[in-house]
Design an enzyme around this catalytic site. Structure first.
Site, short mmCIF file in Angstrom:
data_model
loop_
_atom_site.label_atom_id
_atom_site.label_comp_id
_atom_site.label_asym_id
_atom_site.label_seq_id
_atom_site.Cartn_x
_atom_site.Cartn_y
_atom_site.Cartn_z
CG HIS A 24 41.41 24.44 39.17
ND1 HIS A 24 40.04 24.73 38.79
CD2 HIS A 24 41.95 24.65 38.07
CE1 HIS A 24 40.03 24.87 37.59
NE2 HIS A 24 41.22 24.87 36.97
CG ASP A 64 49.18 25.33 34.39
OD1 ASP A 64 48.48 26.21 34.93
OD2 ASP A 64 49.38 25.23 33.04
C1 SDX Z 1 44.66 27.55 35.14
O1 SDX Z 1 39.69 28.19 35.86
C2 SDX Z 1 40.52 27.63 35.16
O2 SDX Z 1 39.88 26.42 34.54
C3 SDX Z 1 41.93 27.84 34.73
C4 SDX Z 1 42.58 26.56 34.11
C5 SDX Z 1 42.09 26.19 32.57
O3 SDX Z 1 42.34 25.26 32.00
O4 SDX Z 1 41.77 27.48 32.10
O5 SDX Z 1 42.38 25.31 34.53
C6 SDX Z 1 44.27 26.97 33.88
O6 SDX Z 1 44.53 28.66 35.27
C7 SDX Z 1 45.12 26.63 36.38
C8 SDX Z 1 45.67 27.42 37.56
C9 SDX Z 1 47.22 27.91 37.48
N1 SDX Z 1 47.51 28.67 38.37
C10 SDX Z 1 48.34 28.36 39.44
O7 SDX Z 1 48.69 27.01 39.33
C11 SDX Z 1 48.62 29.21 40.60
C12 SDX Z 1 49.01 28.87 41.82
N2 SDX Z 1 47.35 28.47 42.42
C13 SDX Z 1 46.71 29.54 43.02
O8 SDX Z 1 47.21 30.80 42.77
C14 SDX Z 1 45.31 29.26 43.02
O9 SDX Z 1 45.12 28.03 43.37
C15 SDX Z 1 44.45 29.63 41.80
C16 SDX Z 1 44.58 31.16 41.19
C17 SDX Z 1 44.64 28.73 40.67
C18 SDX Z 1 42.84 29.56 42.49
O10 SDX Z 1 42.63 30.40 43.29
P1 SDX Z 1 41.21 30.76 44.05
O11 SDX Z 1 40.15 29.90 43.56
O12 SDX Z 1 40.85 32.27 44.19
O13 SDX Z 1 41.26 30.32 45.49
P2 SDX Z 1 42.12 31.39 46.81
O14 SDX Z 1 43.46 32.03 46.04
O15 SDX Z 1 41.00 31.96 47.32
O16 SDX Z 1 42.88 29.98 47.53
C19 SDX Z 1 41.86 29.57 48.57
C20 SDX Z 1 42.74 29.21 49.57
C21 SDX Z 1 43.59 30.45 50.14
O17 SDX Z 1 44.11 30.34 51.34
P3 SDX Z 1 43.01 30.84 52.50
O18 SDX Z 1 42.87 32.28 52.71
O19 SDX Z 1 41.67 30.01 52.77
O20 SDX Z 1 43.99 30.71 53.84
O21 SDX Z 1 43.74 28.30 49.49
C22 SDX Z 1 45.07 28.86 49.12
C23 SDX Z 1 44.73 30.54 49.51
O22 SDX Z 1 45.92 31.01 50.16
N3 SDX Z 1 45.81 28.64 48.08
C24 SDX Z 1 47.11 28.13 48.01
C25 SDX Z 1 47.41 27.93 46.66
N4 SDX Z 1 46.20 28.00 45.90
C26 SDX Z 1 45.16 28.48 46.83
N5 SDX Z 1 48.14 28.17 48.78
C27 SDX Z 1 49.31 27.89 48.30
N6 SDX Z 1 49.55 27.58 47.38
C28 SDX Z 1 48.70 27.62 46.30
N7 SDX Z 1 48.82 27.27 44.82
#
Ligand code: SDX
Length: 427
Positions: free
Chosen positions: A308, A365
């Protein structure tokens, strides 16, 4: 919000003062509203990791402590004691409704639950497999043609009517879209049913099999809608505030929010989680294989429902939903092997350094789909349920954003393209 503190910025030996603002929960920010005028510089922050877009009194999140409050009330208390409609009123008005206010709001929801009959023709134009989120976004935009651009500020005056129309009609739209997608006759809303019971009846009642509304299922749906009702400046709410700042019709603004929410990284994740769990099930529950893929930088695969932007600890909504899953499944006398698998996946991820170092935990989710499945909601409707829940939050933010002094949202950029060159006829 307190001011009169400053941070010093020194550029090329020249000192500038940036006002420090502090919110009611101690969050601090540098006010850069005069930065470009005073220094010629802008800031840059792709994805807005560090950028506050507005002041808001609606929802407070502490991502480090896992705190979520709507108008100051912890979401745990609302999930346990309130209904979704009471929570919607709280988000819109900043206080819980008294009995007459709740009654009046409920009557408005009933009085505005029907769609104009002409709306039904739009459904016939969609291809069979159209995703309900795309239908919903289109149909909400179509609704705006039935309520042409009334003076937006007057819409605010009668926020109860505007909110009731949207919250009630979008629920009807969602149920109609589902019935159309399965080729069943649509079921009209009824005035004798509560908000959630009405939706369930419109979804599952049929001429050959009357639907028995179960209090357990109604309670479960209320809980899920409350937990999705608002979440401060997430992608879709920021979309609503941005589109609304151009003084776009409220319906078209909400339609834009639905489109943003449909993304798999945002609200679409609840459907992706079930797809992912089913894939793991089919791979002989090889949890480790999927964890490794999620960690592999060369793979686009992510653990859906995990991570998140704001929560760097357990999403409080996920904790409530996880706790409720077992309770609801046992009360509904049903079981779901995906729940045990989800818990196994969570346990494996939370012991893995990759997830621990990045503070990746289950988000709202990760478990919500288990409850939606248990109450009979089809998977392609999961994100529609998220949109139904988020509606009061979107409308509350639109209301807060829209004032007579609202400035249209228009960020700057740093240009990195070609410098000046001239037209040459291609040879
Ligand atoms: C919602 O914003 C809100 O409030 C949203 C929400 C709401 O109520 O409106 O809470 C609802 O959208 C919840 C999120 C639902 N999405 C998912 O579950 C999709 C999977 N999650 C990821 O795609 C990710 O965690 C996000 C999109 C939710 C957040 O991504 P960010 O904040 O842009 O962070 P990032 O992609 O830069 O990740 C930081 C690191 C990265 O690795 P490094 O580059 O540091 O090596 O964490 C890793 C990412 O690769 N990472 C993950 C991961 N989420 C982040 N690696 C594997 N699996 C994951 N799920």
């Amino acid at each position: 919000m307190s001011e009169n503190k400053y941070a010093e910025l020194i550029i090329d030996g020249k000192s500038y003062q940036l006002p420090v603002v502090e919110g009611s929960e101690g969050e601090k920010a540098l006010d850069i509203s005069g930065l470009r005028k005073n220094t010629g510089f802008i800031t840059i922050d792709p994805g807005f990791f560090n950028t506050g877009a507005c002041y808001s009194t609606i929802t407070f999140i502490d991502g480090e402590k896992g705190i979520l409050r709507y108008r100051g009330i912890p979401v745990e208390e609302l999930a346990e004691k309130a209904t979704f409609i009471e929570t919607a009123y709280l988000l819109l008005h900043g206080k819980m409704p008294n009995k007459p206010q709740l009654q009046a709001f409920s009557q408005l929801l009933n009085a505005n639950s029907m769609l104009h009959e002409d709306m039904r023709h739009f459904f016939d134009g969609f291809p069979r497999g159209a995703h309900p989120m795309h239908i919903l976004s289109t149909m909400i935009n179509a609704l705006s043609t039935f309520y042409p651009n009334v003076d937006l500020l007057s819409l605010k005056e009668d926020i109860n009517l505007s909110a009731a129309r949207l919250i009630s009609q979008v629920r009807t739209l969602a149920a109609f879209a589902y019935k159309k997608s399965i080729g069943e006759p649509i079921v009209y809303p009824r005035h004798d049913l509560s908000y959630c019971a009405n939706f369930l009846n419109m979804m599952f009642d049929s001429p050959v099999q009357p639907y028995e509304v179960s209090p357990e299922v109604v309670k479960a749906l209320n809980l899920l809608l409350i937990l999705h009702a608002d979440h401060e400046q997430n992608c879709s709410t920021t979309t609503v505030r941005t589109v609304g700042s151009a003084q776009v019709n409220l319906y078209a603004t909400i339609s834009a929010g639905v489109s943003a929410l449909s993304g798999p990284l945002h609200g679409g994740a609840n459907q992706e989680v079930i797809d992912m769990l089913r894939k793991i099930m089919r791979s002989e529950r090889d949890v480790k294989k999927f964890i490794d893929r999620a960690k592999d930088k060369n793979s686009a695969f992510r653990l859906m429902g995990f991570g998140h932007r704001v929560y760097k600890t357990y999403d409080p909504r996920a904790a409530i939903i996880k706790k409720t899953c077992h309770d609801i499944l046992s009360r509904l006398k049903t079981d779901d092997p995906l729940l045990e698998l989800a818990m196994e996946l969570e346990a494996a991820a939370l012991q893995d350094d990759y997830f621990i170092e990045r503070n990746l935990y289950p988000n709202v989710d990760f478990y919500s789909g288990i409850i939606y499945r248990a109450i009979g909601i089809p998977e392609n409707m999961f994100t529609v349920m998220f949109a139904l829940g988020r509606l009061p939050g979107w409308i509350a933010h639109w209301q807060e954003m829209l004032t007579k002094d609202t400035k249209i949202c228009r960020p700057r950029q740093i240009y990195t393209g070609h410098t000046l060159r001239h037209y040459e006829k291609s040879s």
